[in-house]
Design an enzyme around this catalytic site. Structure first.
Site, mmCIF file in Angstrom:
data_model
loop_
_atom_site.group_PDB
_atom_site.id
_atom_site.type_symbol
_atom_site.label_atom_id
_atom_site.label_comp_id
_atom_site.label_asym_id
_atom_site.label_seq_id
_atom_site.Cartn_x
_atom_site.Cartn_y
_atom_site.Cartn_z
ATOM 1 N N HIS A 187 32.460 2.702 -131.840
ATOM 2 C CA HIS A 187 31.351 2.979 -130.933
ATOM 3 C C HIS A 187 31.700 2.670 -129.477
ATOM 4 C CE1 HIS A 187 27.103 2.755 -129.378
ATOM 5 N NE2 HIS A 187 26.991 3.763 -130.204
ATOM 6 N N LYS A 201 22.872 1.276 -120.711
ATOM 7 C CA LYS A 201 22.662 -0.062 -121.257
ATOM 8 C C LYS A 201 23.018 -1.104 -120.199
ATOM 9 C CE LYS A 201 23.956 2.343 -125.224
ATOM 10 N NZ LYS A 201 24.756 3.549 -125.332
ATOM 11 N N LYS A 208 33.238 2.925 -125.743
ATOM 12 C CA LYS A 208 33.495 4.040 -124.839
ATOM 13 C C LYS A 208 34.282 3.492 -123.651
ATOM 14 C CE LYS A 208 28.900 4.483 -126.356
ATOM 15 N NZ LYS A 208 29.092 5.171 -127.574
ATOM 16 N N ASP A 258 18.737 -13.235 -113.826
ATOM 17 C CA ASP A 258 18.604 -13.869 -112.513
ATOM 18 C C ASP A 258 19.423 -13.178 -111.422
ATOM 19 O OD1 ASP A 258 16.719 -15.722 -113.230
ATOM 20 O OD2 ASP A 258 18.134 -17.349 -113.605
ATOM 21 N N HIS A 268 20.765 7.053 -121.864
ATOM 22 C CA HIS A 268 21.722 6.400 -122.745
ATOM 23 C C HIS A 268 22.272 5.114 -122.125
ATOM 24 C CE1 HIS A 268 25.557 6.631 -125.328
ATOM 25 N NE2 HIS A 268 24.562 6.528 -126.183
ATOM 26 N N ASP A 270 46.910 5.065 -116.061
ATOM 27 C CA ASP A 270 48.130 4.557 -115.439
ATOM 28 C C ASP A 270 48.255 3.039 -115.517
ATOM 29 O OD1 ASP A 270 48.824 7.136 -114.846
ATOM 30 O OD2 ASP A 270 48.078 7.063 -112.787
#
Length: 513
Positions: free
Chosen positions: A410, A174, A412, A179, A172, A417
């Site tokens: 979507h 990404k 996450k 460079d 999952h 704190d």
């Protein structure tokens, strides 16, 4: 006679399964080439551009939150266009739509300039892409690998008959790194719904662009996945591409660029203030100690220990919250352990706020069922729950925060704190914790953590239902300008869909969600 038919049926089934099992065998990896991230990139345009900034902030990384969907596309498009030596690209989903086709063409254009391109895709969502991926791989400067692949290319479901435990686990992660100098990590896959280019529901998401020491950590992690036993070159899996296949990709990109919707979208990209800032080296970066964390690639084979997994790394880096936890998760399935963890925090006086999708906004109702069964227990133990509405045209034009109208959550991310924040691919659900591999950044940034807290203070009440218990009944409170509308059932959902979700919530499927 009946016994004979049963025996014949059993034998036939055994033969079919044996054939499927044999077809499901993956090829050996002895012929796989070896490669690692290129480190001699300081003299590239990107390297020269970031060097003085990084030198002025020793041991810190410069990060920029990509909340706007168009900016998120522009960042990837511009990085691919600016790369001179290497592009390392890793995704769970890559759609062959407007944005996906344009980004695929930027990889081809980069390779034509002499850039080495390594593309690593999870194989769960590549149906219909085999010909294009084989064509990319045929380019002398592009190599494509599929992670945890289906040996049986069509029909895909046949692989599940004999290899479900493996194929149920997915990559999952990404990342998009140019460079070895600039990288993007976060929740977005490649597709129109993630980049604000779709006509229907869009995903409200969050990525982080980064420069500095953390980029090398991302590159090292990419190498770890690229060379793992689950990364298979497409040349070992797919039929060779036809000679005209690369030209076909460019021809399709040209057709897409002439499409009226694409012209309008690309014009919006060029008008973006973000584009002018990044081209003028004026991007307002937040400089902070930043760590890249991920699951080991061996997780998909069930060959890793709990302490190696991302949840354990998060606990070690964040420690015990003392005052506040703000969590955003589109697929929030806390389970028994999660309910107990959040309850123990609230018992210690820690304020816990969670934003997830309402049933009307989620794209995966079965996951919502896993959340719904824990909702009452969370509320009874002092957790504040908010559910993002399917906003449509009711969203005030001036409302701050998550994405465009019709958005489905979507992103996450969570902050602790008001001092530390996580942004990545990890959903707070059993699938992310136990089955899929995930990655993300832990950023020691009070400014970014406070920004998330302010989203909960200002934007979330405008765009989400507040879920509460009154007279022992669940209620959803919707703020409309100067008044509150109280719903006694999940809003904007028909009775049968609510009944279906209630039935799903009692099934023993929570570990798979």
């Amino acid at each position: 006679m009946r016994t004979k038919r049963i025996v014949l049926a059993a034998v036939s089934l055994a033969v079919i399964l044996a054939v499927v099992d044999r077809c499901n065998a993956l090829p050996p990896l002895e012929r796989r080439t070896r490669s690692r991230a290129l480190t001699n990139t300081a003299d590239t345009h990107l390297g020269l551009g970031v060097a003085p900034l990084v030198a002025a902030h020793p041991r810190l990384s410069g990060v920029y939150a990509l909340q706007n969907a168009t900016d998120a596309f522009a960042a990837r498009y511009l990085l691919a266009s600016a790369a001179e030596r290497t592009l390392d690209v890793q995704y769970y989903i890559w759609h062959r739509d407007l944005s996906g086709t344009l980004l695929m063409q930027t990889l081809v254009d980069a390779a034509d300039r002499g850039v080495r391109v390594r593309l690593l895709l999870d194989d769960n969502n590549t149906a219909g892409l085999d010909e294009a991926l084989a064509a990319l791989d045929a380019h002398p400067r592009i190599e494509v690998r599929l992670f945890n692949p289906f040996a049986i290319r069509t029909p895909r479901f046949a692989g599940y008959l004999t290899d479900f435990p493996r194929l149920n686990r997915r990559m999952h992660n990404k990342s998009f790194t140019a460079d070895n100098q600039v990288t993007i990590i976060g929740g977005r896959n490649v597709g129109d719904e993630y980049f604000g280019a779709a006509d229907g529901v869009l995903f409200a998401d969050l990525d982080v662009l980064a420069i500095g020491p953390v980029v090398r950590e991302v590159s090292d992690d990419f190498d770890r996945y690229w060379s793992s036993g689950s990364a298979f070159p497409v040349a070992l899996l797919l039929r060779p591409a036809k000679p005209e296949a690369i030209a076909a990709i460019s021809a399709m990109a040209a057709r897409v660029q002439r499409d009226g919707r694409a012209v309008q979208y690309l014009s919006a990209v060029k008008r973006s203030t973000f584009v002018r800032q990044i081209e003028g080296s004026a991007l307002p970066l937040e400089w902070a100690a930043t760590r890249m964390i991920s699951d080991p690639p061996e997780k998909v084979l069930g060959d890793s220990t709990d302490r190696e997994l991302l949840p354990a790394k998060l606990r070690n880096l964040f420690g015990e919250p003392a005052q506040q936890v703000d969590l955003v998760s589109p697929y929030f399935v806390p389970g028994t352990q999660g309910v107990e963890m959040f309850s123990s925090l609230t018992r210690r006086g820690v304020r816990v706020r969670v934003l997830t999708n309402a049933l009307e906004a989620t794209d995966v109702p079965i996951v919502h069922a896993g959340y719904a069964k824990r909702r009452r227990a969370l509320l009874q133990n002092g957790v504040k729950l908010w559910e993002l509405r399917s906003l449509g045209e009711t969203r005030p034009a001036s409302a701050p925060g998550f994405g465009s109208s019709g958005a489905s959550l979507h992103a996450k991310t969570f902050a602790v704190d008001r001092s530390r924040i996580f942004v990545g691919s990890f959903n707070f659900d059993p699938r992310s914790a136990e089955l899929n591999t995930e990655n993300g950044f832990v950023i020691e940034s009070p400014a970014l953590a406070r920004r998330l807290s302010e989203v909960f203070d200002r934007a979330v009440p405008v765009n989400a239902y507040e879920v509460r218990i009154a007279d022992n009944r669940m209620q959803w409170v919707e703020r409309r300008r100067d008044t509150n509308v109280v719903h006694d059932a999940e809003p904007r959902m028909g009775r049968w869909k609510r009944i279906a979700v209630a039935l799903l919530s009692v099934l023993p499927i929570e570990p798979l969600l």
